[in-house]
Design an enzyme around this catalytic site. Structure first.
Site, PDB file in Angstrom:
ATOM      1  N   HIS A 212      30.407  38.522  35.512  1.00  0.00           N
ATOM      2  CA  HIS A 212      31.629  37.627  36.112  1.00  0.00           C
ATOM      3  C   HIS A 212      31.716  38.106  37.530  1.00  0.00           C
ATOM      4  CE1 HIS A 212      35.609  35.391  35.625  1.00  0.00           C
ATOM      5  NE2 HIS A 212      35.195  35.923  36.867  1.00  0.00           N
TER       6      HIS A 212
ATOM      7  N   ARG B 265      31.662  34.560  47.100  1.00  0.00           N
ATOM      8  CA  ARG B 265      32.140  33.411  48.009  1.00  0.00           C
ATOM      9  C   ARG B 265      31.290  32.817  48.904  1.00  0.00           C
ATOM     10  NH1 ARG B 265      37.047  34.053  45.206  1.00  0.00           N
ATOM     11  NH2 ARG B 265      38.135  35.950  45.715  1.00  0.00           N
TER      12      ARG B 265
ATOM     13  N   LYS C 222      31.668  26.478  33.891  1.00  0.00           N
ATOM     14  CA  LYS C 222      33.214  27.304  33.702  1.00  0.00           C
ATOM     15  C   LYS C 222      34.112  26.371  33.628  1.00  0.00           C
ATOM     16  CE  LYS C 222      35.694  30.710  34.594  1.00  0.00           C
ATOM     17  NZ  LYS C 222      35.898  31.863  35.804  1.00  0.00           N
TER      18      LYS C 222
ATOM     19  N   HIS D 187      36.942  37.628  31.239  1.00  0.00           N
ATOM     20  CA  HIS D 187      38.248  38.463  31.780  1.00  0.00           C
ATOM     21  C   HIS D 187      39.480  38.477  30.622  1.00  0.00           C
ATOM     22  CE1 HIS D 187      39.628  35.166  33.534  1.00  0.00           C
ATOM     23  NE2 HIS D 187      38.966  35.245  34.660  1.00  0.00           N
TER      24      HIS D 187
ATOM     25  N   ASP E 156      34.754  40.690  37.390  1.00  0.00           N
ATOM     26  CA  ASP E 156      35.921  39.603  38.205  1.00  0.00           C
ATOM     27  C   ASP E 156      36.254  40.341  39.417  1.00  0.00           C
ATOM     28  OD1 ASP E 156      37.055  37.442  38.580  1.00  0.00           O
ATOM     29  OD2 ASP E 156      38.976  37.972  37.352  1.00  0.00           O
TER      30      ASP E 156
ATOM     31  N   ALA F 228      47.163  36.920  47.104  1.00  0.00           N
ATOM     32  CA  ALA F 228      46.146  36.296  46.591  1.00  0.00           C
ATOM     33  C   ALA F 228      45.728  37.109  45.460  1.00  0.00           C
ATOM     34  CB  ALA F 228      45.047  36.521  47.641  1.00  0.00           C
TER      35      ALA F 228
ATOM     36  N   HIS G  81      32.675  37.256  42.117  1.00  0.00           N
ATOM     37  CA  HIS G  81      32.652  36.377  43.052  1.00  0.00           C
ATOM     38  C   HIS G  81      32.040  36.798  44.325  1.00  0.00           C
ATOM     39  CE1 HIS G  81      36.051  34.315  40.922  1.00  0.00           C
ATOM     40  NE2 HIS G  81      36.069  35.276  40.255  1.00  0.00           N
TER      41      HIS G  81
ATOM     42  N   HIS H 187      38.318  30.553  31.675  1.00  0.00           N
ATOM     43  CA  HIS H 187      39.345  31.221  32.293  1.00  0.00           C
ATOM     44  C   HIS H 187      40.403  30.886  31.121  1.00  0.00           C
ATOM     45  CE1 HIS H 187      41.769  33.235  35.512  1.00  0.00           C
ATOM     46  NE2 HIS H 187      42.749  32.477  34.535  1.00  0.00           N
TER      47      HIS H 187
HETATM   48  C1  NCD Z   1      39.535  35.114  41.175  1.00  0.00           C
HETATM   49  C2  NCD Z   1      39.118  34.757  42.613  1.00  0.00           C
HETATM   50  O1  NCD Z   1      39.731  35.412  43.387  1.00  0.00           O
HETATM   51  O2  NCD Z   1      38.547  33.826  43.065  1.00  0.00           O
HETATM   52  N1  NCD Z   1      40.833  36.054  41.069  1.00  0.00           N
HETATM   53  C3  NCD Z   1      41.288  36.424  40.067  1.00  0.00           C
HETATM   54  O3  NCD Z   1      42.511  36.925  40.389  1.00  0.00           O
HETATM   55  N2  NCD Z   1      40.480  36.873  39.015  1.00  0.00           N
HETATM   56  C4  NCD Z   1      39.462  34.139  40.393  1.00  0.00           C
HETATM   57  C5  NCD Z   1      39.551  34.061  38.824  1.00  0.00           C
HETATM   58  O4  NCD Z   1      38.586  34.631  38.313  1.00  0.00           O
HETATM   59  O5  NCD Z   1      40.592  33.711  38.085  1.00  0.00           O
HETATM   60 ZN    ZN Z   2      36.911  35.400  38.467  1.00  0.00          ZN
END
Ligand code: NCD
Ligand code: ZN
Length: 369
Positions: free
Chosen positions: A15, A19, A109, A190, A264, A278, A17, A147
């Site tokens: 898991h 982007r 997802k 997570h 994550d 954020a 990101h 999630h």
């Molecule tokens: C993740 C993100 O920034 O894309 N943020 C987070 O707090 N985990 C999104 C997610 O997995 O919930």
């Molecule tokens: Zn995530």
């Protein structure tokens, strides 16, 4: 203290990101620098990865086009690259069936609407339960990643001593999901609470598994609040010590097969916003080191083979086994020494990202060699 050295098969981050845009190659390169053999790259891009094949369009990437972009940015060096389908109003049974047949679609997802970063396209669980889309996932053997937080809660219902958005979701919705779709294989993403740990442990190991992040093993909500260390702000939010203890007990249990690494890691070039923060912690450049520290904090002696075996299962074996691919044949080494490792900010064209240990002032005692 004498140095400890561990050799493990390269690990998988199930898991993360990556982007889109000019920073992607820096994020992928960070992951590769940690001996990561493969990743499951989350689909909450802008627009979301909401279709399976074809070129990217104004309203969506496809798994095919998003994977191609990642591969051009360096992800060809991974042994595995899974991109789940973002379940939204655009999802169709035909897309799932064809995607599963072609091999592009291996996971999907669930996002709680507006529950986290870029989750506005999520559709509530009550609309999915018993739906043709979930039946198609079930029949096609596509894994459902969740999630698991109840959406739309305010204030005390969202986060309170007695219940949180996550504990509510795991008590109210997850048993219904498990019963309504008995062949659907789940990954609880997570997880942060003892209620989620209990749900996973009481479920069959071949049907229900979970990813756990380094920050949820290392920290509690107290660490976030004390000094308002917003680099630790992610969703689901870090919880109480009893929850952290439940997570630690789960990952270090002898022979456990249901819990595996999913960092994550979520890069944000701007953490503090005009009126808020954020959500997401960046751990892409140092995750195995943080996991090793967390295992030690959970009481595991990593100088012993039995302790190393626990870390190996979590980082390198359980994830591949659950997703149905082979662990890596390549190895990497982690070393613990008395001198803290140097962790740097990730400097990329669209902005700099601060990795979590820097934001927390944490000395990282493990490094990769
Ligand atoms: C993740 C993100 O920034 O894309 N943020 C987070 O707090 N985990 C999104 C997610 O997995 O919930
Ligand atoms: Zn995530």
């Amino acid at each position: 203290m004498s140095n400890i050295e561990i050799e493990l098969p390269k690990w998988f981050d199930l898991h993360t990101h990556f982007r889109q845009g000019a920073n992607v190659s820096a994020y992928i390169s960070d992951h590769l620098s940690t001996a990561c053999a493969g990743a499951l790259a989350m689909p909450n891009t802008l627009p979301p990865v909401a279709r399976v094949s074809g070129p990217n369009q104004d309203d969506s990437w496809s798994i095919e086009s998003y994977r191609e972009m990642l591969i051009e940015a360096g992800a060809d060096q991974f042994e595995e690259l899974i991109v789940p389908l973002y379940l939204s109003g655009m999802t169709t049974v035909e897309d799932i069936e064809a995607g599963a047949k072609s091999g592009l679609l291996r996971a999907a997802k669930y996002y709680p609407p507006h529950g986290t970063t870029n989750s506005a396209h999520g559709v509530p669980m009550e609309q999915w339960l018993g739906s043709d889309v979930f039946r198609a996932l079930e029949d096609s053997g596509v894994i459902l990643c969740l999630h698991g937080e109840q959406h739309g809660l305010a204030g005390a219902e969202y986060f309170d001593e007695s219940a949180t958005a996550e504990s509510r979701f795991y008590q109210e919705w997850m048993p219904r999901l498990r019963e309504s779709h008995p062949n659907l294989r789940l990954v609880c993403e997570h997880i942060t609470t003892h209620e989620a740990v209990d749900f996973v442990r009481e479920s069959p190991a071949d049907r229900v598994a979970a990813t756990i992040t380094p920050q949820h093993l290392l920290y509690t909500v107290g660490h976030l609040i004390q000094g308002l260390r917003y680099h630790l702000y992610c969703l689901p939010i870090v919880k109480f010590d009893a929850d952290r203890q439940a997570l630690r007990t789960a990952v270090v249990a002898e022979g456990q097969s249901q819990f595996f690494a999913g960092t994550d890691s979520a890069p944000h070039t701007t953490k503090a916003t005009e009126c808020g923060c954020a959500a997401g912690c960046y751990t892409g450049s140092c995750a195995p080191q943080l996991y090793a520290m967390a295992f030690e904090e959970a009481g595991v002696d990593l100088s012993e083979e039995s302790g190393q075996a626990k870390l190996r299962r979590f980082l390198s074996e359980n994830g591949p086994r659950y997703y149905g691919f082979s662990p890596s044949a390549e190895k990497f080494r982690l070393v613990k020494s008395s001198a803290p490792a140097e962790i740097d900010e990730t400097v990329a064209p669209e902005g700099t990202v601060k990795p979590l240990p820097l934001g927390m002032g944490l000395e990282v005692t493990w490094s990769l060699v």
